[in-house]
Design a protein around this motif. Structure first.
Motif, short mmCIF file in Angstrom:
data_model
loop_
_atom_site.label_atom_id
_atom_site.label_comp_id
_atom_site.label_asym_id
_atom_site.label_seq_id
_atom_site.Cartn_x
_atom_site.Cartn_y
_atom_site.Cartn_z
N SER A 116 13.79 2.36 14.35
CA SER A 116 13.93 3.12 15.59
C SER A 116 13.07 2.49 16.68
CB SER A 116 13.50 4.58 15.36
OG SER A 116 13.50 5.32 16.57
N ASP A 117 13.68 2.22 17.83
CA ASP A 117 12.94 1.69 18.97
C ASP A 117 13.71 1.97 20.26
OD1 ASP A 117 10.46 -0.57 19.18
OD2 ASP A 117 11.77 -0.46 20.93
N LEU A 118 12.96 2.18 21.33
CA LEU A 118 13.58 2.45 22.62
C LEU A 118 14.19 1.20 23.25
CD1 LEU A 118 10.77 4.72 24.12
CD2 LEU A 118 13.05 5.47 23.43
N SER A 119 13.72 0.02 22.86
CA SER A 119 14.14 -1.23 23.48
C SER A 119 15.42 -1.78 22.86
CB SER A 119 13.03 -2.28 23.35
OG SER A 119 13.52 -3.59 23.57
N PRO A 120 16.45 -2.03 23.66
CA PRO A 120 17.66 -2.66 23.12
C PRO A 120 17.38 -4.02 22.50
CG PRO A 120 18.09 -1.74 25.30
CD PRO A 120 16.61 -1.67 25.09
N GLY A 121 16.51 -4.79 23.15
CA GLY A 121 16.19 -6.11 22.63
C GLY A 121 15.54 -6.04 21.26
N ARG A 122 14.63 -5.12 21.10
CA ARG A 122 13.96 -5.00 19.81
C ARG A 122 14.87 -4.39 18.75
NH1 ARG A 122 7.64 -3.61 21.45
NH2 ARG A 122 7.18 -5.75 22.13
N ARG A 123 15.78 -3.53 19.15
CA ARG A 123 16.74 -3.01 18.17
C ARG A 123 17.64 -4.14 17.66
NH1 ARG A 123 17.22 1.21 21.97
NH2 ARG A 123 19.32 0.54 22.60
N LYS A 124 17.99 -5.06 18.54
CA LYS A 124 18.79 -6.22 18.12
C LYS A 124 18.01 -7.07 17.12
CE LYS A 124 21.24 -10.26 19.95
NZ LYS A 124 21.60 -11.02 21.19
N LEU A 125 16.73 -7.30 17.40
CA LEU A 125 15.90 -8.07 16.48
C LEU A 125 15.73 -7.35 15.15
CD1 LEU A 125 13.09 -9.40 18.86
CD2 LEU A 125 14.97 -10.71 17.85
N ALA A 126 15.64 -6.02 15.19
CA ALA A 126 15.52 -5.25 13.95
C ALA A 126 16.74 -5.47 13.06
CB ALA A 126 15.36 -3.77 14.26
N SER A 127 17.91 -5.52 13.65
CA SER A 127 19.13 -5.80 12.88
C SER A 127 19.08 -7.20 12.30
CB SER A 127 20.37 -5.65 13.78
OG SER A 127 20.55 -4.30 14.17
N ARG A 182 0.82 -1.21 0.00
CA ARG A 182 0.00 0.00 0.00
C ARG A 182 0.86 1.26 0.00
NH1 ARG A 182 -4.19 2.16 -0.59
NH2 ARG A 182 -4.90 2.75 1.48
N SER A 183 2.05 1.17 0.54
CA SER A 183 2.94 2.34 0.55
C SER A 183 3.50 2.64 -0.83
CB SER A 183 4.10 2.12 1.52
OG SER A 183 5.08 1.25 0.96
N ARG A 184 3.50 1.62 -1.70
CA ARG A 184 4.07 1.74 -3.05
C ARG A 184 5.50 2.26 -3.02
NH1 ARG A 184 -1.43 2.65 -3.79
NH2 ARG A 184 -2.35 1.44 -5.49
N ILE A 185 6.25 1.86 -2.03
CA ILE A 185 7.63 2.30 -1.91
C ILE A 185 8.48 1.69 -3.02
CG2 ILE A 185 8.23 0.41 -0.32
CD1 ILE A 185 10.11 2.40 1.10
N GLY A 186 9.39 2.51 -3.57
CA GLY A 186 10.34 2.03 -4.56
C GLY A 186 11.60 1.53 -3.87
N LYS A 187 12.40 0.77 -4.59
CA LYS A 187 13.59 0.17 -3.99
C LYS A 187 14.60 1.22 -3.51
CE LYS A 187 13.31 -4.13 -6.64
NZ LYS A 187 13.99 -5.04 -7.58
N LYS A 188 14.65 2.36 -4.20
CA LYS A 188 15.65 3.36 -3.86
C LYS A 188 15.15 4.42 -2.88
CE LYS A 188 18.20 2.85 -8.20
NZ LYS A 188 18.72 3.54 -9.40
N ARG A 189 13.88 4.37 -2.55
CA ARG A 189 13.34 5.35 -1.61
C ARG A 189 13.55 4.84 -0.18
NH1 ARG A 189 7.25 8.08 -1.93
NH2 ARG A 189 7.66 9.79 -0.45
N PRO A 190 14.19 5.60 0.69
CA PRO A 190 14.46 5.09 2.03
C PRO A 190 13.19 4.89 2.85
CG PRO A 190 15.07 7.40 1.86
CD PRO A 190 14.73 6.95 0.48
N ALA A 191 13.25 3.91 3.75
CA ALA A 191 12.13 3.63 4.65
C ALA A 191 12.56 3.85 6.08
CB ALA A 191 11.66 2.18 4.47
N VAL A 192 11.66 4.39 6.89
CA VAL A 192 11.89 4.58 8.31
C VAL A 192 10.80 3.84 9.06
CG1 VAL A 192 12.15 6.23 10.21
CG2 VAL A 192 12.91 6.86 7.89
N VAL A 193 11.19 2.88 9.90
CA VAL A 193 10.23 2.09 10.67
C VAL A 193 10.28 2.57 12.12
CG1 VAL A 193 9.55 -0.22 11.44
CG2 VAL A 193 10.51 0.12 9.14
N ILE A 194 9.17 3.13 12.58
CA ILE A 194 9.08 3.63 13.96
C ILE A 194 8.36 2.59 14.80
CG2 ILE A 194 8.26 5.51 15.43
CD1 ILE A 194 10.30 6.42 13.38
N GLY A 195 9.08 1.97 15.71
CA GLY A 195 8.52 0.92 16.56
C GLY A 195 8.85 -0.45 16.02
N CYS A 196 9.61 -1.23 16.78
CA CYS A 196 10.07 -2.54 16.32
C CYS A 196 9.49 -3.67 17.15
CB CYS A 196 11.60 -2.60 16.31
SG CYS A 196 12.35 -1.39 15.20
#
Length: 381
Positions: free
Chosen positions: A194-205, A158-172
């Motif tokens: 972006s997330d406040l939780s270290p554990g979720r930031r690790k999962l995001a990676s 639904r976002s119709r994002i292209g491959k070269k357009r950057p994405a920002v995910v708020i909340g992991c």
């Protein structure tokens, strides 16, 4: 059969009658069911969830005094068929299905309605037409993620994002992580999480995010390097001025053709695509205030409270707001195929499996983002 019944905000394991498949329905033995954040909401405040669904035209949603079996992230094996079915798959075939059930009193969202018991049980019902066989070799634990990953697939489409357009995910949380998986599967080259939780930031990676930030330490907006002039209104106006000067140096060029043609080809200045997956009050206004001009904000997180943002700020920055919910059968089938092919691996999201007796404690454990992302239920564990 045994099932976890939710009533008056409490969960209890009980013996209940095994459902019988009606017209078009299939009885399945539940192999796995995922615990979703919306299940946590339904348990905590069924009245609020009911009010939200009623405003969407849903007439038979969950109420606190009803006995409801939650669970809409379904995986099971075929047991038997009701009338007016084709018997498409042999008994024992592993299947997953869209959590929708049609009865004589209408359409129901499985797991949110006393007319459509969910997967927190040994057996449940699904619609044959909305059921898909799981390809050989796909583990139960991975196939059980088809439904939540399809939510993310729908959001990305639904976002119709292209491959070269950057994405920002708020909340992991689980949905934010699923969105990251689907963005990378779609070939998006830069995903900032972006997330406040270290554990979720690790999962995001682990899910493939290219940049992961703690918003207390670093703003996700500072990690953007945009070629287009969308960092401020004066910058965008200066770009328009210089473009017009350049076009007018060549008499045969038409301003209208150049500007409108660039727009049709998607070559006009634009900001990133933001996926708001936190679902808490204030986040939308924060994104609007801090995102570059011409950012597309795709709201995936379900905030059940009254929220506010300043339309004048969104207007002046030409922010696009897009709200997404659910998915369609084609996206569901496609997502199952992506899991089966290995294009998407939901394994990082899976942090525990419990039996029916462990569901109540699992609800408590999911309140700690450092411990869990997604807990699956195995009713026969």
């Amino acid at each position: 059969m045994k099932a976890v019944v939710c009533t008056e905000g409490e969960l209890s394991v009980r013996e209940v009658k095994t459902p019988e498949p009606g017209p078009g329905q299939v009885l399945i033995k539940v192999l796995r069911t995922g615990i979703c954040g919306s299940d946590l909401h339904a348990k905590k405040d069924a009245t609020e969830v009911n009010a939200l669904l009623l405003e969407s035209g849903y007439a038979t949603a969950i109420l606190p005094n009803q006995e409801v079996i939650l669970g809409h992230e379904l995986l099971g094996e075929v047991v038997s068929y009701g009338p007016k079915t084709r018997g498409r798959w042999a008994a024992g075939t592993t299947v997953t299905a869209l959590p929708v059930l049609q009865t004589e009193v209408g359409m129901h969202m499985t797991g949110f309605d006393s007319h459509a018991a969910g997967g927190y049980a040994e057996y449940t019902l699904v619609e044959e037409a909305l059921t898909f066989p799981v390809p050989d070799g796909v583990s139960h634990d991975k196939a059980a993620f088809t439904e939540p990953l399809t939510v993310a697939r729908h959001a990305v489409r639904r976002s119709r994002i292209g491959k070269k357009r950057p994405a920002v995910v708020i909340g992991c949380g689980p949905i934010g992580l699923a969105v990251i998986l689907m963005l990378k599967a779609a070939g998006v080259t830069k995903v900032i999480a972006s997330d406040l939780s270290p554990g979720r930031r690790k999962l995001a990676s682990q899910c493939g995010a290219d940049v992961v930030v703690d918003p207390k330490v670093q703003s996700p907006w500072d990690t953007l390097t945009l070629k287009s002039p969308v960092n401020s209104t004066p910058e965008l106006l200066a770009f328009a001025l210089e473009m017009t000067k350049a076009v007018r140096r060549i008499p045969m060029l038409s301003i209208e053709k150049i500007f409108f043609g660039a727009d049709r080809l998607g070559q006009t200045p634009s900001g990133p695509v933001v996926f708001e997956c936190a679902g808490v009050p204030g986040i939308i206004d924060h994104v609007i205030a801090n995102a570059p001009l011409r950012t597309l904000v795709t709201v995936v997180g379900m905030c059940t409270e009254v929220d506010r943002f300043r339309p004048a700020v969104a207007l002046s920055k030409e922010i696009d707001l897009r709200f997404v919910f659910g998915y369609d059968p084609a996206e569901f089938s496609q997502t199952l195929g992506m899991i089966a092919s290995g294009k998407v691996d939901p394994s990082p999201l899976h942090t525990a499996t419990v039996g029916l007796d462990g569901v109540a404690q699992a609800f408590n454990d999911l309140s700690d983002p450092e411990r869990h992302a997604k807990i699956l239920i195995d009713p026969f564990q």
